[in-house]
Design an enzyme around this catalytic site. Structure first.
Site, short mmCIF file in Angstrom:
data_model
loop_
_atom_site.label_atom_id
_atom_site.label_comp_id
_atom_site.label_asym_id
_atom_site.label_seq_id
_atom_site.Cartn_x
_atom_site.Cartn_y
_atom_site.Cartn_z
N ASP A 67 11.79 -54.58 -102.49
CA ASP A 67 12.89 -53.98 -101.73
C ASP A 67 12.59 -52.52 -101.39
OD1 ASP A 67 13.17 -53.57 -104.54
OD2 ASP A 67 15.22 -52.84 -104.24
N GLU A 132 15.02 -53.13 -107.32
CA GLU A 132 14.70 -51.86 -107.98
C GLU A 132 15.44 -50.70 -107.32
OE1 GLU A 132 12.71 -48.19 -109.19
OE2 GLU A 132 12.95 -48.95 -107.16
#
Length: 375
Positions: A67, A132
């Site tokens: 991400d 994250e």
């Protein structure tokens, strides 16, 4: 698909947290071709990937996240943030440094290692999450819990976070400070601004608290960590009129702390300050992660050696910076380091990474695997 092409393909997938946008499927397919057993582990809205080649120990794992943060104002980018644009040896895109270049490098390093040493001792693995950059509640933390339940933890972990300061490899993170946030509500009295003795101003009460927290250092730090810091990050208080003292204030503050504290002792330190001031307050806590430290040993020696052999740089072992998913891995007794690209443009417009650094990073990761599994 070579290393640069793989980096570009990952960037093309708009994986704004927590959306993986197919990145893990692409990487799983590549790892599967090299004999890795791949497992997609989805928790909530978060995609996670666990891949492993080998059944014996020691187990060396490369970890990262697919991400990315939003690109920000499109008009401020000089090229499409989701198309890798290379100019004069520099690649520009969202996620270029944080951390799709690292992902491509680690997967290619694992593939090359498997091809070079098909009967290698031990095991080599890859752990990826798409959570994250977000709340980090259904990503690495959940994968680690699942691996623990089935007795499949590992020995060494190399996180591909952009750790470097000025040149690739100049800084290797061997620990991180803890991060603890306080959500504080201070009660006061509604009143007229012309008659302050008749009311308790919640904003003034906050000012006294901030003064008390910052008048002296919370601690002096220690041999491996800097001093603990206190920062206000949000304040809201409004009575709805310019001549009214507000009756309540809500705010958020953050503490980045070293190994002299844990969440409980540090919270008690803050609460004792509030109590000493005689404030009427309510306080709740949000822990992002406790501090951790990987001491000098086989992993740090392998990483420093690999960096020196590839770049000629003597890497500094540091605990600076923010948090990373290493905070979810280290508590299981696993040695964790972070080594990745230069971090000067991460989360910024026109994020960049040197193409040469991605290529060098793949060689560093490959060499780390050799040193840990073959020597």
């Amino acid at each position: 698909m070579d290393l640069l092409e793989l980096t570009s393909e990952l960037i093309r997938r708009r994986s704004i947290t927590p959306d993986d946008a197919g990145c893990q499927a692409l990487l799983a397919a590549l790892l599967g071709q090299s004999g890795f057993r791949t497992e997609h582990m989805r928790f909530g809205d978060v995609d996670n990937l666990w891949a492993r080649r080998g059944d014996a120990g020691p187990v060396v794992v490369f970890a990262g996240h697919t991400d990315v943060v939003p690109p920000g104002p499109r008009e401020q980018w000089h090229s499409d943030p989701f198309e890798a644009t290379v100019a004069e040896g520099t690649l520009y895109a969202r996620g270029a440094a944080d951390m799709k270049g690292s992902l491509a490098a680690m997967v290619r390093a694992c593939q090359r290692f498997a091809a070079a040493y098909p009967e290698h001792p031990g095991s080599i693995g890859v752990l990826l999450t798409s959570d994250e950059e977000g709340p980090a509640e259904d990503g690495t933390v959940k994968v680690m819990e699942a691996l623990k339940r089935r007795d499949e933890l590992f020995d060494y972990c190399i996180v591909g976070e952009p750790s470097s300061g000025e040149r690739l490899g100049d800084t290797v993170r061997v620990g991180r400070r803890g991060s603890l946030s306080g959500l504080l509500a201070i009660k006061g009295d509604l009143g007229h601004v012309a008659y302050p003795p008749r009311s308790e101003n919640a904003i003034h009460a906050l000012a006294r608290f901030v003064q008390a927290m910052t008048a002296e250092p919370i601690d002096e730090g220690n041999a491996r960590f800097p001093p603990t810091t206190f920062q206000m990050v949000n304040v809201t208080s409004d009575a709805g009129a310019p001549n009214v003292i507000p009756a309540e204030l809500n705010c958020r503050f953050n503490l980045r702390y070293n190994t002299q504290w844990d969440r409980h002792t540090l919270a008690a330190r803050v609460e004792s300050t509030l109590d000493a001031l005689g404030l009427d307050y309510e306080l709740s806590w949000r822990l992002a992660g406790e501090p951790f430290l990987t001491t000098k040993g086989r992993l740090t020696e392998a990483v420093v050696r690999a960096v020196r052999e590839e770049t000629g740089i003597a890497a500094e072992l540091s605990t600076g910076g923010g948090t990373s998913d290493g905070r979810f891995i280290a508590p299981y007794g696993i040695e964790v380091v972070e080594i990745g690209p230069v971090n000067s443009t991460i989360h910024k417009v026109n994020e960049e990474v040197l193409v040469a650094d991605i290529l060098a990073l793949e060689r560093i990761y490959f060499r780390i695997a050799e040193l840990l599994l073959l020597e």
